[in-house]
Enzyme design. Structure first.
Site, mmCIF file in Angstrom:
data_model
loop_
_atom_site.group_PDB
_atom_site.id
_atom_site.type_symbol
_atom_site.label_atom_id
_atom_site.label_comp_id
_atom_site.label_asym_id
_atom_site.label_seq_id
_atom_site.Cartn_x
_atom_site.Cartn_y
_atom_site.Cartn_z
ATOM 1 N N LYS A 289 -2.942 5.913 -3.896
ATOM 2 C CA LYS A 289 -3.785 6.847 -3.408
ATOM 3 C C LYS A 289 -3.747 8.175 -4.155
ATOM 4 C CE LYS A 289 -3.983 4.642 1.184
ATOM 5 N NZ LYS A 289 -2.427 4.334 1.075
ATOM 6 N N TYR B 14 2.889 9.928 0.086
ATOM 7 C CA TYR B 14 3.788 9.299 0.721
ATOM 8 C C TYR B 14 5.244 9.391 -0.035
ATOM 9 C CZ TYR B 14 0.185 6.526 2.738
ATOM 10 O OH TYR B 14 -0.914 5.851 3.395
ATOM 11 N N ASP C 163 0.758 -1.185 0.065
ATOM 12 C CA ASP C 163 0.053 -0.062 0.002
ATOM 13 C C ASP C 163 0.866 1.243 0.221
ATOM 14 O OD1 ASP C 163 -2.799 1.021 0.841
ATOM 15 O OD2 ASP C 163 -1.354 2.109 1.827
ATOM 16 N N HIS D 181 -7.701 9.505 -1.760
ATOM 17 C CA HIS D 181 -7.070 9.735 -0.383
ATOM 18 C C HIS D 181 -7.963 10.081 0.679
ATOM 19 C CE1 HIS D 181 -2.911 9.446 1.247
ATOM 20 N NE2 HIS D 181 -3.740 9.064 2.304
#
Length: 275
Positions: free
Chosen positions: A75, A50, A45, A108
């Site tokens: 996401k 990120y 994931d 997200h």
């Protein structure tokens, strides 16, 4: 070892246990993904936010595990909401990942004040039809947001990824998801700050099975039918998090763990979540 899978409304299925990758950087996540895939993980994931999709992609490629055996989620955040911005957003994610498609694409967070999540969802449906993602879902969505998506588009998300652990149980959201055929996936599944893992109750339950408190918590997610994505870059912890399929919590264990629930006000507000 085969990790159980849960069917999605897209006709695909998702491994019930995966590797979360926030807040690892590219170099850290590349090593973690290689280690995880080598010992049996098949679900990774990540997210644009990120900043580690390049490392995730390198880890998958360098692991030698065939692409079709790895379930990859990413996401798209607020930058890609509205109009058809998600098309360029996913194209860029796939380029960073070095992949032709992802298995699951999530909005997200809803950002309801902007009121763009419905138009974004329609674009996600186009991306799924085009084969750029095998399934589409959301993260941090409340029932009211999901009602709007379903009413306005007729398309139900495959997954809703929300903050969830024995402190933050979100019973109403889980019940809503189950009633609508939406799989609930837990982020921050081991709690924030490590407080949950120092619980004497969890240590006592773990001693029954020769397991750590963290393993008990992961088993709690599995026994509740949740998809769980604990994060770690430590090889020993990665192995521990995976070593949870040789026991199950009994009714007394689950009743005791239920006493840890901090109530409906616990956790991060999904409208403002930075996960």
């Amino acid at each position: 070892m085969t990790i159980p899978r849960i069917a999605l409304n897209s006709g695909t299925s998702i491994p019930q246990l995966g590797l979360g990758t926030s807040p690892l950087n590219d170099a850290e996540v590349e090593r973690a993904v290689i280690e995880a895939l080598e010992i049996g993980y098949r679900h990774i994931d990540t997210a644009v936010r990120y900043g580690n999709e390049v490392g995730v992609g390198r880890g998958i490629s360098d692991s030698g595990v065939p692409r079709e055996e790895v379930f990859v989620t990413t996401k798209l955040d607020g930058e890609f909401q509205g109009d058809d911005r998600a098309i360029a957003g996913l194209d860029a994610s796939l380029d960073r990942l070095g992949l032709d498609y992802v298995d699951l694409l999530l909005i997200h967070w809803p950002l309801p004040a902007r009121d763009d999540f419905v138009s974004t969802w329609k674009t996600f449906a186009k991306l799924q039809t085009a084969g750029r993602t095998r399934a589409i879902g959301v993260s941090n969505f409340k029932p009211a947001h999901l009602d709007r998506l379903i009413a306005d588009t007729g398309i139900t998300p495959a997954v809703n990824q929300i903050q969830l652990n024995p402190y933050v149980t979100r019973h109403e959201q889980r019940e809503y998801n189950a009633e609508h055929g939406i799989v609930t996936e837990s982020w921050s599944p081991l709690g924030a700050g490590g407080d949950l893992l120092t619980s004497s109750l969890l240590a006592r339950i773990g001693a029954k099975y020769d397991k750590t408190p963290g393993q008990v918590v992961i088993r709690w997610h599995l026994d509740n039918g949740l998809v769980v994505i604990p994060k770690s870059q430590n090889a020993e912890r990665l192995a521990q998090n995976l070593d949870v399929f040789d026991f199950a919590l009994d009714a007394d264990d689950l009743a005791e763990i239920a006493t840890l629930d901090q109530g409906p006000g616990a956790g991060v507000d999904s409208d403002a979540s930075g996960h």
